[in-house]
Design a protein around this motif. Sequence first.
Motif, PDB file in Angstrom:
ATOM      1  N   ILE A  27     -26.881  -7.797  58.392  1.00 32.74           N
ATOM      2  CA  ILE A  27     -27.490  -7.464  57.101  1.00 32.74           C
ATOM      3  C   ILE A  27     -27.240  -5.980  56.870  1.00 32.74           C
ATOM      4  O   ILE A  27     -27.467  -5.154  57.763  1.00 32.74           O
ATOM      5  CB  ILE A  27     -29.010  -7.755  57.117  1.00 32.74           C
ATOM      6  CG1 ILE A  27     -29.241  -9.264  57.224  1.00 32.74           C
ATOM      7  CG2 ILE A  27     -29.689  -7.178  55.881  1.00 32.74           C
ATOM      8  CD1 ILE A  27     -30.689  -9.652  57.446  1.00 32.74           C
ATOM      9  N   PRO A  29     -28.068  -2.586  54.415  1.00 32.25           N
ATOM     10  CA  PRO A  29     -28.909  -2.091  53.329  1.00 32.25           C
ATOM     11  C   PRO A  29     -28.059  -1.928  52.074  1.00 32.25           C
ATOM     12  O   PRO A  29     -26.882  -1.570  52.168  1.00 32.25           O
ATOM     13  CB  PRO A  29     -29.396  -0.733  53.845  1.00 32.25           C
ATOM     14  CG  PRO A  29     -28.489  -0.359  54.959  1.00 32.25           C
ATOM     15  CD  PRO A  29     -27.810  -1.595  55.448  1.00 32.25           C
ATOM     16  N   GLN A  34     -31.140  -5.531  50.360  1.00 32.18           N
ATOM     17  CA  GLN A  34     -30.292  -5.819  51.515  1.00 32.18           C
ATOM     18  C   GLN A  34     -29.233  -6.825  51.093  1.00 32.18           C
ATOM     19  O   GLN A  34     -29.451  -7.618  50.177  1.00 32.18           O
ATOM     20  CB  GLN A  34     -31.122  -6.474  52.620  1.00 32.18           C
ATOM     21  CG  GLN A  34     -32.190  -5.591  53.217  1.00 32.18           C
ATOM     22  CD  GLN A  34     -32.934  -6.316  54.319  1.00 32.18           C
ATOM     23  OE1 GLN A  34     -33.129  -7.524  54.260  1.00 32.18           O
ATOM     24  NE2 GLN A  34     -33.330  -5.581  55.331  1.00 32.18           N
TER      25      GLN A  34
END
Length: 238
Positions: A27, A29, A34
């Motif tokens: 993941i 940012p 996200q």
Amino acid sequence: MTHATTIPHIATPGPHPTLHVEQLSRIYPSGDGQVQALAPLTHTFPPGLTAVVGPSGSGKSTLLNLLAGFDTPTTGSVRVGDTDLTALTETQRADFRLKHYGFVFQNHNLVSILTALENVEFPLTLAGVPVRERADRARALLARVGLEKRAGHLPSQLSGGEAQRVAIARALAGNPGLLLCDEPTGNLDSKTGEMVLAELQDAARQGRTVVLITHDRDIAALADHHLQVRDGVVGVVD
Ligand SMILES: Nc1ncnc2c1ncn2[C@@H]1O[C@H](COP(=O)(O)OP(=O)(O)OP(=O)(O)O)[C@@H](O)[C@H]1O
């Protein structure tokens, strides 16, 4: 361009370690939120050539970067044989990569001031292989990709396809079990691309695990196994 003969000075590829990922995800940012670049993936990459296809931004490079240990996963692990890549320090990972991984990118990334031969020797120099042995190995590898007559040429004196074949010879110099390739035929015309692919197929036939990102359907069709990536979700096609 396949060469069935045994190559002198190159260790015969033995059983290479298996590449396995377990609940591997990433993941990133993104602004206030996200982006799930890779949804949790559990997969064993079989020996042979695996093509990874999918639209732009779907997560192909994210997957490759995680497989290489260039990026740290949000969850999960990357195992090469008994080694958990994610548990190694940066230095240990670099050493491990030198022994077990070869890389081929869209731009061949050859060192412009080194000859073809010196470029192929380079990873062997890093690995501490003695001078004579590394020259012999590099020559044998260049011969294998049909470029023994170009050994003294600089990258600027090679065609795109020749440079990419030198890059493959360099990637194979340490006799790695894994070959990770990001669009290696992307800058080449289709005929030259097929020659480069033939070298990767040859490397795969020797028991290596070759992972190939490609946008080219014709190239992908020639792979042994296929992964399709969509919005970070990896599906096994065959
Ligand atoms: N370092 C990063 N920081 C934030 N987001 C990223 C980062 N790297 C990739 N992404 C995002 O993750 C998603 C997957 O990107 P990735 O580069 O893996 O796609 P790709 O399939 O390789 O694309 P392409 O075919 O265009 O190279 C995209 O939405 C991208 O914007």
